[in-house]
Write a protein that holds these residues in place. Structure first.
Motif, PDB file in Angstrom:
ATOM      1  N   GLN A 169      -6.649   3.617   0.540  1.00 18.79           N
ATOM      2  CA  GLN A 169      -7.605   4.319   1.381  1.00 18.79           C
ATOM      3  C   GLN A 169      -8.432   5.255   0.507  1.00 18.79           C
ATOM      4  OE1 GLN A 169      -5.316   6.295   4.418  1.00 18.79           O
ATOM      5  NE2 GLN A 169      -4.500   4.389   5.246  1.00 18.79           N
ATOM      6  N   LEU A 170      -9.746   5.212   0.691  1.00 14.36           N
ATOM      7  CA  LEU A 170     -10.635   6.041  -0.123  1.00 14.36           C
ATOM      8  C   LEU A 170     -11.138   7.234   0.679  1.00 14.36           C
ATOM      9  CD1 LEU A 170     -12.863   3.420  -2.010  1.00 14.36           C
ATOM     10  CD2 LEU A 170     -10.857   4.645  -2.861  1.00 14.36           C
ATOM     11  N   PRO A 171     -11.393   8.371  -0.001  1.00 17.49           N
ATOM     12  CA  PRO A 171     -12.019   9.506   0.687  1.00 17.49           C
ATOM     13  C   PRO A 171     -13.456   9.164   1.063  1.00 17.49           C
ATOM     14  CG  PRO A 171     -11.849   9.921  -1.677  1.00 17.49           C
ATOM     15  CD  PRO A 171     -11.105   8.648  -1.412  1.00 17.49           C
ATOM     16  N   ASP A 172     -14.079  10.048   1.825  1.00 15.55           N
ATOM     17  CA  ASP A 172     -15.444   9.783   2.302  1.00 15.55           C
ATOM     18  C   ASP A 172     -16.438   9.579   1.167  1.00 15.55           C
ATOM     19  OD1 ASP A 172     -14.551   9.961   4.889  1.00 15.55           O
ATOM     20  OD2 ASP A 172     -15.125  12.079   5.136  1.00 15.55           O
ATOM     21  N   ASN A 173     -16.231  10.267   0.047  1.00 19.19           N
ATOM     22  CA  ASN A 173     -17.174  10.112  -1.073  1.00 19.19           C
ATOM     23  C   ASN A 173     -16.896   8.867  -1.914  1.00 19.19           C
ATOM     24  OD1 ASN A 173     -14.902  10.800  -2.535  1.00 19.19           O
ATOM     25  ND2 ASN A 173     -15.720  12.728  -3.360  1.00 19.19           N
ATOM     26  N   GLY A 174     -15.800   8.157  -1.598  1.00 23.68           N
ATOM     27  CA  GLY A 174     -15.485   6.910  -2.284  1.00 23.68           C
ATOM     28  C   GLY A 174     -14.920   7.065  -3.680  1.00 23.68           C
ATOM     29  N   VAL A 175     -14.590   8.297  -4.079  1.00 24.49           N
ATOM     30  CA  VAL A 175     -14.100   8.554  -5.437  1.00 24.49           C
ATOM     31  C   VAL A 175     -12.728   9.210  -5.369  1.00 24.49           C
ATOM     32  CG1 VAL A 175     -14.531   9.756  -7.607  1.00 24.49           C
ATOM     33  CG2 VAL A 175     -16.452   8.833  -6.290  1.00 24.49           C
ATOM     34  N   LEU A 176     -11.791   8.707  -6.162  1.00 19.41           N
ATOM     35  CA  LEU A 176     -10.449   9.270  -6.231  1.00 19.41           C
ATOM     36  C   LEU A 176     -10.291  10.069  -7.521  1.00 19.41           C
ATOM     37  CD1 LEU A 176      -8.231   6.312  -4.956  1.00 19.41           C
ATOM     38  CD2 LEU A 176      -8.388   8.586  -3.921  1.00 19.41           C
ATOM     39  N   ASP A 177      -9.856  11.316  -7.394  1.00 20.42           N
ATOM     40  CA  ASP A 177      -9.568  12.153  -8.550  1.00 20.42           C
ATOM     41  C   ASP A 177      -8.072  12.153  -8.814  1.00 20.42           C
ATOM     42  OD1 ASP A 177     -12.248  12.946  -8.938  1.00 20.42           O
ATOM     43  OD2 ASP A 177     -12.054  14.472  -7.361  1.00 20.42           O
ATOM     44  N   ALA A 178      -7.699  12.555 -10.031  1.00 21.40           N
ATOM     45  CA  ALA A 178      -6.294  12.559 -10.425  1.00 21.40           C
ATOM     46  C   ALA A 178      -5.442  13.454  -9.532  1.00 21.40           C
ATOM     47  CB  ALA A 178      -6.172  12.997 -11.880  1.00 21.40           C
ATOM     48  N   SER A 179      -6.065  14.463  -8.905  1.00 23.79           N
ATOM     49  CA  SER A 179      -5.326  15.407  -8.062  1.00 23.79           C
ATOM     50  C   SER A 179      -5.277  14.977  -6.591  1.00 23.79           C
ATOM     51  CB  SER A 179      -5.947  16.802  -8.162  1.00 23.79           C
ATOM     52  OG  SER A 179      -7.309  16.770  -7.755  1.00 23.79           O
ATOM     53  N   ASP A 180      -5.929  13.865  -6.262  1.00 24.74           N
ATOM     54  CA  ASP A 180      -5.967  13.394  -4.870  1.00 24.74           C
ATOM     55  C   ASP A 180      -4.671  12.682  -4.502  1.00 24.74           C
ATOM     56  OD1 ASP A 180      -8.496  14.350  -4.393  1.00 24.74           O
ATOM     57  OD2 ASP A 180      -9.495  12.463  -4.879  1.00 24.74           O
ATOM     58  N   VAL A 181      -4.287  12.792  -3.230  1.00 21.57           N
ATOM     59  CA  VAL A 181      -3.167  12.022  -2.707  1.00 21.57           C
ATOM     60  C   VAL A 181      -3.671  10.620  -2.375  1.00 21.57           C
ATOM     61  CG1 VAL A 181      -1.518  11.778  -0.813  1.00 21.57           C
ATOM     62  CG2 VAL A 181      -1.952  14.030  -1.796  1.00 21.57           C
ATOM     63  N   VAL A 182      -2.982   9.633  -2.907  1.00 17.66           N
ATOM     64  CA  VAL A 182      -3.408   8.241  -2.732  1.00 17.66           C
ATOM     65  C   VAL A 182      -2.451   7.536  -1.772  1.00 17.66           C
ATOM     66  CG1 VAL A 182      -3.983   6.081  -3.897  1.00 17.66           C
ATOM     67  CG2 VAL A 182      -4.279   8.253  -5.080  1.00 17.66           C
ATOM     68  N   ILE A 183      -3.024   6.836  -0.798  1.00 11.68           N
ATOM     69  CA  ILE A 183      -2.230   6.126   0.210  1.00 11.68           C
ATOM     70  C   ILE A 183      -2.649   4.660   0.231  1.00 11.68           C
ATOM     71  CG2 ILE A 183      -1.653   5.983   2.669  1.00 11.68           C
ATOM     72  CD1 ILE A 183      -2.392   8.975   2.873  1.00 11.68           C
ATOM     73  N   LEU A 184      -1.681   3.768   0.178  1.00 11.04           N
ATOM     74  CA  LEU A 184      -1.995   2.340   0.299  1.00 11.04           C
ATOM     75  C   LEU A 184      -2.506   2.039   1.701  1.00 11.04           C
ATOM     76  CD1 LEU A 184       1.012   0.420  -1.349  1.00 11.04           C
ATOM     77  CD2 LEU A 184      -1.256   0.796  -2.319  1.00 11.04           C
ATOM     78  N   GLN A 185      -3.338   1.011   1.810  1.00 11.43           N
ATOM     79  CA  GLN A 185      -3.755   0.563   3.139  1.00 11.43           C
ATOM     80  C   GLN A 185      -2.492   0.228   3.951  1.00 11.43           C
ATOM     81  OE1 GLN A 185      -6.564   0.963   4.320  1.00 11.43           O
ATOM     82  NE2 GLN A 185      -8.185   0.638   2.811  1.00 11.43           N
ATOM     83  N   PRO A 186      -2.381   0.711   5.189  1.00  8.45           N
ATOM     84  CA  PRO A 186      -1.173   0.490   5.988  1.00  8.45           C
ATOM     85  C   PRO A 186      -0.772  -0.976   6.116  1.00  8.45           C
ATOM     86  CG  PRO A 186      -2.604   2.096   7.053  1.00  8.45           C
ATOM     87  CD  PRO A 186      -3.377   1.538   5.900  1.00  8.45           C
ATOM     88  N   GLU A 187      -1.763  -1.845   6.232  1.00 12.25           N
ATOM     89  CA  GLU A 187      -1.464  -3.268   6.366  1.00 12.25           C
ATOM     90  C   GLU A 187      -0.847  -3.827   5.086  1.00 12.25           C
ATOM     91  OE1 GLU A 187      -4.822  -2.251   9.176  1.00 12.25           O
ATOM     92  OE2 GLU A 187      -4.268  -1.768   7.112  1.00 12.25           O
ATOM     93  N   LEU A 188      -1.291  -3.309   3.939  1.00  9.77           N
ATOM     94  CA  LEU A 188      -0.704  -3.723   2.665  1.00  9.77           C
ATOM     95  C   LEU A 188       0.717  -3.168   2.537  1.00  9.77           C
ATOM     96  CD1 LEU A 188      -0.815  -5.048  -0.101  1.00  9.77           C
ATOM     97  CD2 LEU A 188      -2.056  -3.052  -0.966  1.00  9.77           C
ATOM     98  N   GLN A 189       0.922  -1.940   2.999  1.00  5.32           N
ATOM     99  CA  GLN A 189       2.275  -1.371   3.026  1.00  5.32           C
ATOM    100  C   GLN A 189       3.218  -2.302   3.796  1.00  5.32           C
ATOM    101  OE1 GLN A 189       2.163   2.526   4.804  1.00  5.32           O
ATOM    102  NE2 GLN A 189       0.450   3.204   3.548  1.00  5.32           N
ATOM    103  N   ASP A 190       2.791  -2.689   4.994  1.00  5.00           N
ATOM    104  CA  ASP A 190       3.635  -3.546   5.836  1.00  5.00           C
ATOM    105  C   ASP A 190       3.962  -4.860   5.139  1.00  5.00           C
ATOM    106  OD1 ASP A 190       3.599  -1.642   7.839  1.00  5.00           O
ATOM    107  OD2 ASP A 190       1.996  -2.607   8.984  1.00  5.00           O
ATOM    108  N   ALA A 191       2.954  -5.449   4.497  1.00  6.51           N
ATOM    109  CA  ALA A 191       3.162  -6.736   3.826  1.00  6.51           C
ATOM    110  C   ALA A 191       4.145  -6.597   2.669  1.00  6.51           C
ATOM    111  CB  ALA A 191       1.824  -7.285   3.326  1.00  6.51           C
ATOM    112  N   LEU A 192       3.991  -5.557   1.867  1.00  3.99           N
ATOM    113  CA  LEU A 192       4.876  -5.356   0.718  1.00  3.99           C
ATOM    114  C   LEU A 192       6.317  -5.120   1.164  1.00  3.99           C
ATOM    115  CD1 LEU A 192       2.513  -3.118  -1.421  1.00  3.99           C
ATOM    116  CD2 LEU A 192       3.495  -5.292  -2.185  1.00  3.99           C
TER     117      LEU A 192
END
Length: 203
Positions: A169-192
């Motif tokens: 999942q990306l933030p509104d600005n579409g950029v992830l910084d090293a300090s950001d919390v990163v979450i997998l797409q829920p559907e990908l979580q379920d599949a894994l």
């Protein structure tokens, strides 16, 4: 006098490739059956779908129609997301693609750990360190390549402008910084978790 009569031979098993599936058709007892499996080099021998028919060609044709129908149904069930024009793939689409994709143990390990975190996610820099990636960008690059490869399996004729949203999942600005919390797409979580289980595997 030698006996010349013997048991009638069963029709040989016919193999046919359709997209990322290997279809095998032949006689099973008194029925002609066609079954679709992930195509090698996939290590999964998962039965995707099956159909019967009057002949092997008929059963294969019916199965191809079923596979194409499943694909169309899944497309209409996708969650909309502004970062991915075609929508977020369903958990079934992710699982099906992952069965056809060979992921290295390092990436698979961090994906499993990441999926187990669910919506809590993890700070990107900490996640990269846990996965033994040299930098946060190295992990993002691995996720981007994975997203591109998954998308090609799900939408082989589609065009993708950015592959990272296929995985995270990306933030509104579409950029992830090293300090950001990163979450997998829920559907990908379920599949894994469907494929790898809900218990953390030892490294």
């Amino acid at each position: 006098m030698k006996k010349t009569a013997g048991k009638a031979k069963r029709p040989a098993v016919v193999e046919h490739e359709h997209g990322r599936y290997l279809i095998k058709a032949g006689q099973l007892k008194d029925t002609i059956v066609a079954r679709a499996f992930p195509k090698p080099p996939s290590k999964f021998r998962h039965l995707v779908a099956e159909e019967t028919g009057k002949s092997t060609d008929d059963a294969i044709a019916r199965l191809i129609d079923k596979l194409d129908g499943l694909r169309a149904d899944r497309r209409t069930s996708r969650r909309t997301d502004p970062s991915l024009a075609t929508g977020i793939p369903t958990s079934e689409e992710y699982a099906d693609a992952l069965r056809s994709y060979t992921t290295g143990p390092k990436l698979l390990g961090i994906l499993h750990d990441h999926a187990l975190l669910r919506q809590r996610g993890m700070v990107l820099s900490e996640l990269a360190k846990a996965g033994e990636f040299a930098t946060s960008q190295d992990l993002l690059n691995a996720y981007e390549k994975l997203g591109s490869d998954i998308y090609k399996l799900i939408e082989p004729e589609g065009t993708l402008t950015a592959a990272l949203p296929v995985v995270v999942q990306l933030p509104d600005n579409g950029v992830l910084d090293a300090s950001d919390v990163v979450i997998l797409q829920p559907e990908l979580q379920d599949a894994l978790l469907q494929l790898l289980g809900t218990n953390r595997r030892p490294r």
